[in-house]
Design an enzyme around this catalytic site. Sequence first.
Site, PDB file in Angstrom:
ATOM      1  N   ALA A   8       0.843  -1.190   0.000  1.00 12.92           N
ATOM      2  CA  ALA A   8       0.000   0.000   0.000  1.00 12.92           C
ATOM      3  C   ALA A   8       0.879   1.241   0.000  1.00 12.92           C
ATOM      4  O   ALA A   8       1.929   1.263   0.642  1.00 12.92           O
ATOM      5  CB  ALA A   8      -0.899   0.020   1.232  1.00 12.92           C
ATOM      6  N   CYS A   9       0.487   2.252  -0.766  1.00 10.25           N
ATOM      7  CA  CYS A   9       1.245   3.497  -0.812  1.00 10.25           C
ATOM      8  C   CYS A   9       0.268   4.672  -0.792  1.00 10.25           C
ATOM      9  O   CYS A   9      -0.934   4.476  -0.960  1.00 10.25           O
ATOM     10  CB  CYS A   9       2.133   3.543  -2.053  1.00 10.25           C
ATOM     11  SG  CYS A   9       1.212   3.534  -3.600  1.00 10.25           S
TER      12      CYS A   9
END
Lengths: 500, 150
Positions: A8-9
């Site tokens: 996840a970013c």
Amino acid sequence: MKIVAVTACPAGIAHTYMAAEALEAAAEEAGHEIVVETQGSAGSTPLTAEQLAEADVAIFAADVEVRDKDRFGHLPQVSVGVKKAISGGDLLVAQAEEAAKNHVPAPAGAPASATPAGAKAPAGPGAASKVRAWLMTGVSHVIPFVAAGGLLIALGFALGGYQINLPDDSPLYEQILDGGFSAGSITAWGALAFGIGSAAFNFLVPVLAGYIAYAMADRPALVPGFVGGAIAVTTGAGFLGGLVAGFAAGGLVMWIKTWRVPRALAGIMPVLVIPLISTAVVGLLMYVVVGRPIALITEGLTNWLNGLSGTNAVLLGVLLGLMMCFDMGGPVNKASYTFAVAGLSTGSAGALTIMAAVMAAGMVPPLAMALATVVRRSLFSEVERENGRAAWLLGASFISEGAIPFAAADPFRVIPSIMVGGAVTGALSMTLGATLRAPHGGIFVVPLMGNPLGFLVAVVAGTLVATALVVALKTFARRRPAPEAAATTETVTERESVTA
Amino acid sequence: MSDLITADLVDLDLPAGDKREVVRSLAERLVKAGRVTDLEQFLADIEAREAQMPTGLDGGIGIPHCRSTAVTEPTLGFGRSSAGVDFGAEDGKPADLVFLIAAPEGGGSDHMTVLAALARRLVRKSFTGELRSVTDPAAAAGFIAKEVSA
């Protein structure tokens, strides 16, 4: 080795997927299986309960909060920033290997896949450990409800006295809360605490059922699980009814998901079709197939108990004790409890000893489980130990529900143990002739008792017996390694849905 | 939905400059192609994303990107810089490959899958290697479009 990973970013556009790609390549290179859940803007395919149950280790490559991180509670974990996975996927996989090797599983917790250092697990986890993982998902969500609700109810009794939930058809706390709350009255505060606690307790069985279903078949199964659990409450089926609802809902949704549906319908399956059909079916099951017999059983048991008057007192104590500790708030427990409370109105000496025996036995399950988590910490998972702390006060307050998380997680070892403990307590209390006029209140009504010392001796003795039994069963009657169940065919290449 | 990238969104000889100037020059191509409606808004959104965490990757790659209301459809601008542009990669190397990724705000997940596919290609050596050797914008665009639709 089987790896589950989440990437996840911040923007959910680039790094999330680059990290997933890098991890998949590195894992494949090292000869491991990996499934990555990309929590990015292209939507993510959540890891299934099976994938989670079978995994040996979890990798989080994320610069933002990983969603639903508690799904991974049973696994050793490696957490890094998302860029680390992109530039050093191989290093990260090596770290994960290390973490998996050094991970010491909680003996009674964690799916059976966690094996000692070096020993490669020959088989995938069987049906038994899957069932356990599903149960634990339900239990871990229930525990906060039990703790918060139970402690508030106990506070309600402490402030408002045992009359706070009397009489049955129009309890005092409801009268107070309906008639305007007065901040100057301690009883009003007790009523408030009791009201809030009861509201939390009403979620107990629905949450248990809902999250078991969720663990089995993901989000579409939440609705039938919750609704089935709520019906179990309405029909008085108790937490055992809730377990039935949870497994029925989960199993049904798993099956519906295998249907081949026209493309046009596929889009609305998870949000509309599956919840609608499964909820209708589970609701029908809970009302008609489970609910009716439960009502009949409760009625039958009550009549039977009423017919027993005049029986040997000690034997009656054993029987009531067994019943109190069978389903903590379910139909059998209710029959025993109602029998005792109904007797109170007669005011006879026999009725008062029965009330004392029933309450004493009902206090045993949470107390025994609390004690067990202290004397043999390693037999319980972290969440169970947390629940154990609250269970002291719940048991002392005659809130038998405090033991539900333990019983739901491991019914075949816990329920027989606490039943025997309850039987010992019931018999002792009858023998020692403790008497009680109040239908509730636990430790708070000891001053109102006849022979309070005898009552306490009975509670302590039953608690010790139940604790010893549950520790022995959990230690020696270990679940044998499950036979090789349906081998998994899930591999990296079969789930490249995101790149398509 | 049109292709993620077309030949006029490729600049194989980016002007020398810092990352802000380089991004602006690529972004102007997106505006000209009608895929970005408001240049300043778009650049501000790119800037905001860069401020969270630099987008430079080890091995000479920069991937400035954002979701922006100024973007009409998922779009990639690709540029090559002989001088190199510093995107703050951890290995300290300036980027010679710049991928400007533009995503529409609130785009549905099907819109985003093409960008997810692109992102996955970016970590493959064969993908970046090909883009370093390609000599013609149309070939570069064709190669990328083919890869992400595969």
